[in-house]
Design a protein around this motif. Sequence first.
Motif, PDB file in Angstrom:
ATOM      1  N   SER A  66       0.820  -1.222   0.000  1.00  0.00           N
ATOM      2  CA  SER A  66       0.000   0.000   0.000  1.00  0.00           C
ATOM      3  C   SER A  66       0.848   1.263   0.000  1.00  0.00           C
ATOM      4  CB  SER A  66      -0.905   0.026   1.233  1.00  0.00           C
ATOM      5  OG  SER A  66      -0.160   0.390   2.396  1.00  0.00           O
ATOM      6  N   GLN A  67       2.102   1.135   0.417  1.00  0.00           N
ATOM      7  CA  GLN A  67       3.042   2.258   0.511  1.00  0.00           C
ATOM      8  C   GLN A  67       2.621   3.318   1.530  1.00  0.00           C
ATOM      9  OE1 GLN A  67       3.399   3.177  -3.802  1.00  0.00           O
ATOM     10  NE2 GLN A  67       5.464   2.386  -3.591  1.00  0.00           N
ATOM     11  N   VAL A  68       1.661   2.994   2.364  1.00  0.00           N
ATOM     12  CA  VAL A  68       1.271   3.912   3.434  1.00  0.00           C
ATOM     13  C   VAL A  68       2.305   3.839   4.555  1.00  0.00           C
ATOM     14  CG1 VAL A  68      -0.445   4.376   5.241  1.00  0.00           C
ATOM     15  CG2 VAL A  68      -1.190   3.827   2.914  1.00  0.00           C
ATOM     16  N   LYS A  69       2.776   4.985   5.023  1.00  0.00           N
ATOM     17  CA  LYS A  69       3.786   5.017   6.086  1.00  0.00           C
ATOM     18  C   LYS A  69       3.159   5.158   7.465  1.00  0.00           C
ATOM     19  CE  LYS A  69       7.066   4.514   3.212  1.00  0.00           C
ATOM     20  NZ  LYS A  69       7.388   3.083   2.988  1.00  0.00           N
ATOM     21  N   HIS A  70       2.153   6.042   7.598  1.00  0.00           N
ATOM     22  CA  HIS A  70       1.500   6.272   8.883  1.00  0.00           C
ATOM     23  C   HIS A  70      -0.006   6.220   8.669  1.00  0.00           C
ATOM     24  CE1 HIS A  70       5.347   7.564  10.457  1.00  0.00           C
ATOM     25  NE2 HIS A  70       5.457   8.411   9.451  1.00  0.00           N
ATOM     26  N   GLY A  71      -0.692   5.391   9.422  1.00  0.00           N
ATOM     27  CA  GLY A  71      -2.142   5.297   9.249  1.00  0.00           C
ATOM     28  C   GLY A  71      -2.722   4.132  10.007  1.00  0.00           C
ATOM     29  N   MET A  72      -3.773   3.547   9.436  1.00  0.00           N
ATOM     30  CA  MET A  72      -4.424   2.399  10.056  1.00  0.00           C
ATOM     31  C   MET A  72      -4.644   1.321   9.004  1.00  0.00           C
ATOM     32  SD  MET A  72      -5.004   2.925  13.361  1.00  0.00           S
ATOM     33  CE  MET A  72      -6.166   1.623  13.747  1.00  0.00           C
ATOM     34  N   CYS A  73      -4.475   0.080   9.425  1.00  0.00           N
ATOM     35  CA  CYS A  73      -4.732  -1.083   8.575  1.00  0.00           C
ATOM     36  C   CYS A  73      -5.996  -1.770   9.091  1.00  0.00           C
ATOM     37  CB  CYS A  73      -3.543  -2.032   8.653  1.00  0.00           C
ATOM     38  SG  CYS A  73      -3.840  -3.630   7.872  1.00  0.00           S
ATOM     39  N   PHE A  74      -6.912  -2.072   8.174  1.00  0.00           N
ATOM     40  CA  PHE A  74      -8.155  -2.760   8.530  1.00  0.00           C
ATOM     41  C   PHE A  74      -8.193  -4.116   7.837  1.00  0.00           C
ATOM     42  CE2 PHE A  74      -8.750   1.752   8.765  1.00  0.00           C
ATOM     43  CZ  PHE A  74      -9.298   1.904  10.027  1.00  0.00           C
ATOM     44  N   VAL A  75      -8.388  -5.159   8.626  1.00  0.00           N
ATOM     45  CA  VAL A  75      -8.480  -6.521   8.094  1.00  0.00           C
ATOM     46  C   VAL A  75      -9.930  -6.971   8.262  1.00  0.00           C
ATOM     47  CG1 VAL A  75      -7.549  -8.852   8.202  1.00  0.00           C
ATOM     48  CG2 VAL A  75      -6.117  -6.911   8.869  1.00  0.00           C
ATOM     49  N   TYR A  76     -10.591  -7.234   7.158  1.00  0.00           N
ATOM     50  CA  TYR A  76     -12.046  -7.448   7.148  1.00  0.00           C
ATOM     51  C   TYR A  76     -12.367  -8.785   6.489  1.00  0.00           C
ATOM     52  CZ  TYR A  76     -16.988  -6.518   6.116  1.00  0.00           C
ATOM     53  OH  TYR A  76     -18.358  -6.590   6.053  1.00  0.00           O
ATOM     54  N   VAL A  77     -13.191  -9.585   7.147  1.00  0.00           N
ATOM     55  CA  VAL A  77     -13.653 -10.828   6.499  1.00  0.00           C
ATOM     56  C   VAL A  77     -15.060 -10.607   5.949  1.00  0.00           C
ATOM     57  CG1 VAL A  77     -12.259 -12.499   7.748  1.00  0.00           C
ATOM     58  CG2 VAL A  77     -14.430 -11.788   8.725  1.00  0.00           C
ATOM     59  N   PRO A  78     -15.264 -10.928   4.666  1.00  0.00           N
ATOM     60  CA  PRO A  78     -16.580 -10.734   4.050  1.00  0.00           C
ATOM     61  C   PRO A  78     -17.496 -11.944   4.277  1.00  0.00           C
ATOM     62  CG  PRO A  78     -15.004 -11.392   2.380  1.00  0.00           C
ATOM     63  CD  PRO A  78     -14.243 -11.318   3.679  1.00  0.00           C
ATOM     64  N   HIS A  79     -17.283 -12.652   5.368  1.00  0.00           N
ATOM     65  CA  HIS A  79     -18.040 -13.870   5.680  1.00  0.00           C
ATOM     66  C   HIS A  79     -18.814 -13.670   6.972  1.00  0.00           C
ATOM     67  CE1 HIS A  79     -15.510 -15.653   2.626  1.00  0.00           C
ATOM     68  NE2 HIS A  79     -14.447 -15.229   3.282  1.00  0.00           N
ATOM     69  N   THR A  80     -19.858 -14.467   7.175  1.00  0.00           N
ATOM     70  CA  THR A  80     -20.712 -14.311   8.354  1.00  0.00           C
ATOM     71  C   THR A  80     -20.482 -15.417   9.383  1.00  0.00           C
ATOM     72  OG1 THR A  80     -22.488 -15.473   7.214  1.00  0.00           O
ATOM     73  CG2 THR A  80     -22.497 -13.074   7.085  1.00  0.00           C
ATOM     74  N   VAL A 164      -7.763  -6.390   3.026  1.00  0.00           N
ATOM     75  CA  VAL A 164      -6.846  -5.537   3.791  1.00  0.00           C
ATOM     76  C   VAL A 164      -6.880  -4.137   3.185  1.00  0.00           C
ATOM     77  CG1 VAL A 164      -4.505  -5.221   4.659  1.00  0.00           C
ATOM     78  CG2 VAL A 164      -5.390  -7.541   4.255  1.00  0.00           C
ATOM     79  N   GLN A 165      -7.437  -3.202   3.943  1.00  0.00           N
ATOM     80  CA  GLN A 165      -7.533  -1.808   3.502  1.00  0.00           C
ATOM     81  C   GLN A 165      -6.605  -0.978   4.392  1.00  0.00           C
ATOM     82  OE1 GLN A 165      -8.342   0.191   1.044  1.00  0.00           O
ATOM     83  NE2 GLN A 165     -10.556   0.457   1.216  1.00  0.00           N
ATOM     84  N   VAL A 166      -5.731  -0.195   3.795  1.00  0.00           N
ATOM     85  CA  VAL A 166      -4.806   0.627   4.569  1.00  0.00           C
ATOM     86  C   VAL A 166      -5.132   2.096   4.291  1.00  0.00           C
ATOM     87  CG1 VAL A 166      -2.398   1.010   5.212  1.00  0.00           C
ATOM     88  CG2 VAL A 166      -3.095  -1.188   4.226  1.00  0.00           C
ATOM     89  N   ILE A 167      -5.361   2.847   5.368  1.00  0.00           N
ATOM     90  CA  ILE A 167      -5.784   4.251   5.239  1.00  0.00           C
ATOM     91  C   ILE A 167      -4.656   5.149   5.724  1.00  0.00           C
ATOM     92  CG2 ILE A 167      -7.465   5.991   5.976  1.00  0.00           C
ATOM     93  CD1 ILE A 167      -8.873   3.948   4.385  1.00  0.00           C
ATOM     94  N   ASN A 168      -4.328   6.107   4.888  1.00  0.00           N
ATOM     95  CA  ASN A 168      -3.260   7.040   5.203  1.00  0.00           C
ATOM     96  C   ASN A 168      -3.707   8.059   6.256  1.00  0.00           C
ATOM     97  OD1 ASN A 168      -0.592   7.778   4.560  1.00  0.00           O
ATOM     98  ND2 ASN A 168      -1.347   9.566   3.466  1.00  0.00           N
ATOM     99  N   GLN A 169      -2.795   8.384   7.169  1.00  0.00           N
ATOM    100  CA  GLN A 169      -3.042   9.466   8.123  1.00  0.00           C
ATOM    101  C   GLN A 169      -2.665  10.750   7.395  1.00  0.00           C
ATOM    102  OE1 GLN A 169       0.168  10.885  10.357  1.00  0.00           O
ATOM    103  NE2 GLN A 169      -0.638   9.950  12.210  1.00  0.00           N
ATOM    104  N   SER A 170      -3.660  11.577   7.101  1.00  0.00           N
ATOM    105  CA  SER A 170      -3.358  12.717   6.226  1.00  0.00           C
ATOM    106  C   SER A 170      -3.885  14.010   6.816  1.00  0.00           C
ATOM    107  CB  SER A 170      -3.985  12.489   4.857  1.00  0.00           C
ATOM    108  OG  SER A 170      -5.377  12.355   5.003  1.00  0.00           O
ATOM    109  N   GLY A 171      -3.520  15.114   6.202  1.00  0.00           N
ATOM    110  CA  GLY A 171      -4.052  16.428   6.579  1.00  0.00           C
ATOM    111  C   GLY A 171      -3.770  16.765   8.018  1.00  0.00           C
ATOM    112  N   GLY A 172      -4.738  17.294   8.690  1.00  0.00           N
ATOM    113  CA  GLY A 172      -4.565  17.663  10.098  1.00  0.00           C
ATOM    114  C   GLY A 172      -4.466  19.159  10.264  1.00  0.00           C
TER     115      GLY A 172
ATOM    116  N   GLN B 169      -9.574   6.755   1.282  1.00  0.00           N
ATOM    117  CA  GLN B 169      -8.245   6.162   1.196  1.00  0.00           C
ATOM    118  C   GLN B 169      -7.416   7.110   0.345  1.00  0.00           C
ATOM    119  OE1 GLN B 169      -7.339   3.871  -2.171  1.00  0.00           O
ATOM    120  NE2 GLN B 169      -7.334   2.008  -0.980  1.00  0.00           N
ATOM    121  N   SER B 170      -6.430   7.744   0.964  1.00  0.00           N
ATOM    122  CA  SER B 170      -5.742   8.819   0.242  1.00  0.00           C
ATOM    123  C   SER B 170      -4.237   8.655   0.310  1.00  0.00           C
ATOM    124  CB  SER B 170      -6.127  10.172   0.841  1.00  0.00           C
ATOM    125  OG  SER B 170      -5.750  10.214   2.196  1.00  0.00           O
ATOM    126  N   GLY B 171      -3.532   9.445  -0.483  1.00  0.00           N
ATOM    127  CA  GLY B 171      -2.078   9.495  -0.406  1.00  0.00           C
ATOM    128  C   GLY B 171      -1.441   8.149  -0.673  1.00  0.00           C
TER     129      GLY B 171
END
Lengths: 172, 172, 172
Positions: A66-80, A164-172, B169-171
């Motif tokens: 993902s090349q994200v350096k600072h942020g949050m990683c979300f691991v999600y199962v699409p199953h019930t 696996v979705q990785v979200i960048n910590q941005s702005g602020g 999802q940015s950056g």
Amino acid sequence: MSLDSVVSRPRRFDVGLGGPAPRLVDTRSRKGYDCLGRMVSLEVATHCRTGLVDITTQVQSAVAQSQVKHGMCFVYVPHTTAAVTVNEAFDPAVAEDITATLSKLVPAHAGYTHTEGNSDAHIKATLVGSCQAVPVEGGKLFLGRWQGIFLCEFDGPRQRRCHVQVINQSGG
Amino acid sequence: MSLDSVVSRPRRFDVGLGGPAPRLVDTRSRKGYDCLGRMVSLEVATHCRTGLVDITTQVQSAVAQSQVKHGMCFVYVPHTTAAVTVNEAFDPAVAEDITATLSKLVPAHAGYTHTEGNSDAHIKATLVGSCQAVPVEGGKLFLGRWQGIFLCEFDGPRQRRCHVQVINQSGG
Amino acid sequence: MSLDSVVSRPRRFDVGLGGPAPRLVDTRSRKGYDCLGRMVSLEVATHCRTGLVDITTQVQSAVAQSQVKHGMCFVYVPHTTAAVTVNEAFDPAVAEDITATLSKLVPAHAGYTHTEGNSDAHIKATLVGSCQAVPVEGGKLFLGRWQGIFLCEFDGPRQRRCHVQVINQSGG
């Protein structure tokens, strides 16, 4: 919504070898993931009805991609009938105790209404949760010393997916 | 902090009709949500003491309104006796089994210290969790085929709120 | 991965005084946190084997420091025998009922496989969860009127950490 219907940009994803049994599928040799935006889907083969599969290495690979350096990683199962958790990855006895205790709390047969015979798995999925968040710092999962990320199988053996979705910590 | 004290930009929010009973309030005909930044608040009327309410359609509308294409959607209840979960939305018997099993695990009366008579609801809220994360791809909730998003009522009937925050999802 | 190995930019972090006992360490007078990117780590001293510690004030300080106005706040424990939850912060009896009921559901001794004697704590950690998400609006935690954020200690007393990562709501 079918998972396949929204796959727009398939791409090869290099995952490491799986951990101890039950093992992860090594998707390097097959069409084993999809990439949408920056999200990556892992394939995980489970080998028992209930059990925890350590997917830390594969999630770490997705974070690197993902090349994200600072942020949050979300691991999600699409199953019930599966879930995701973070817990001790060092002594496999911990995962065994988690699995066994959940089965004591939520027995396989207890006069459930749902007729497919896997109500226990649905209930465990809601107790543990379908998504696990982990901080990312310096391009890596910021796990504690003893922590690993686990797919929790409650109605296997099956072929499972983890997004696996990785979200960048941005702005602020 | 009062919810109302931070409401700065109320705006009409088009939600679809609710699912099966207990039904969602159709907020098109009333002041039924607030929008802060991009966050949207849904109003959900529950009709029993405990039960799961399918809010998938309304959350999807909030995702569409956010205009985020790739990211994560967070559904958060600002209550201490309710929760949010993802589980099977096809057979309503699954939601019934989840509700009934939680009530077996955490009985309504068990010598609790809290004197308001709803300690079971507080405990269930912590077991299930007050926030559920779901990936967003192509501007839509990236749910598995059988998954839906549920408000879990543990001390109803009440008028509840759900905040829907969608993060881009940015950056990277 | 060791926590210390990735600490790159230590900085003083002004946290408020702790809540009622067990109290938070006031990190103003010691090297009590680390800042990486925008993430802040809190130190929390627990004083019992099991119990909930209200860390709302300290998390709110971390949100203010992040300068994020609209987004999500994630509170993450890098431990495998502790968790984070949101529940009622007004009547401490609620936290007592949560703690006591978890200990009934998951007894301290029940023939566990893990030999360290704290399997119950690992199992509770997975039931409650290692990360809690809370919306941020107007630069503040968007909690409901009765909600607070709690570190859940299941194998104390110990010195614990909580990572607070705040993600900006951007783009769209």
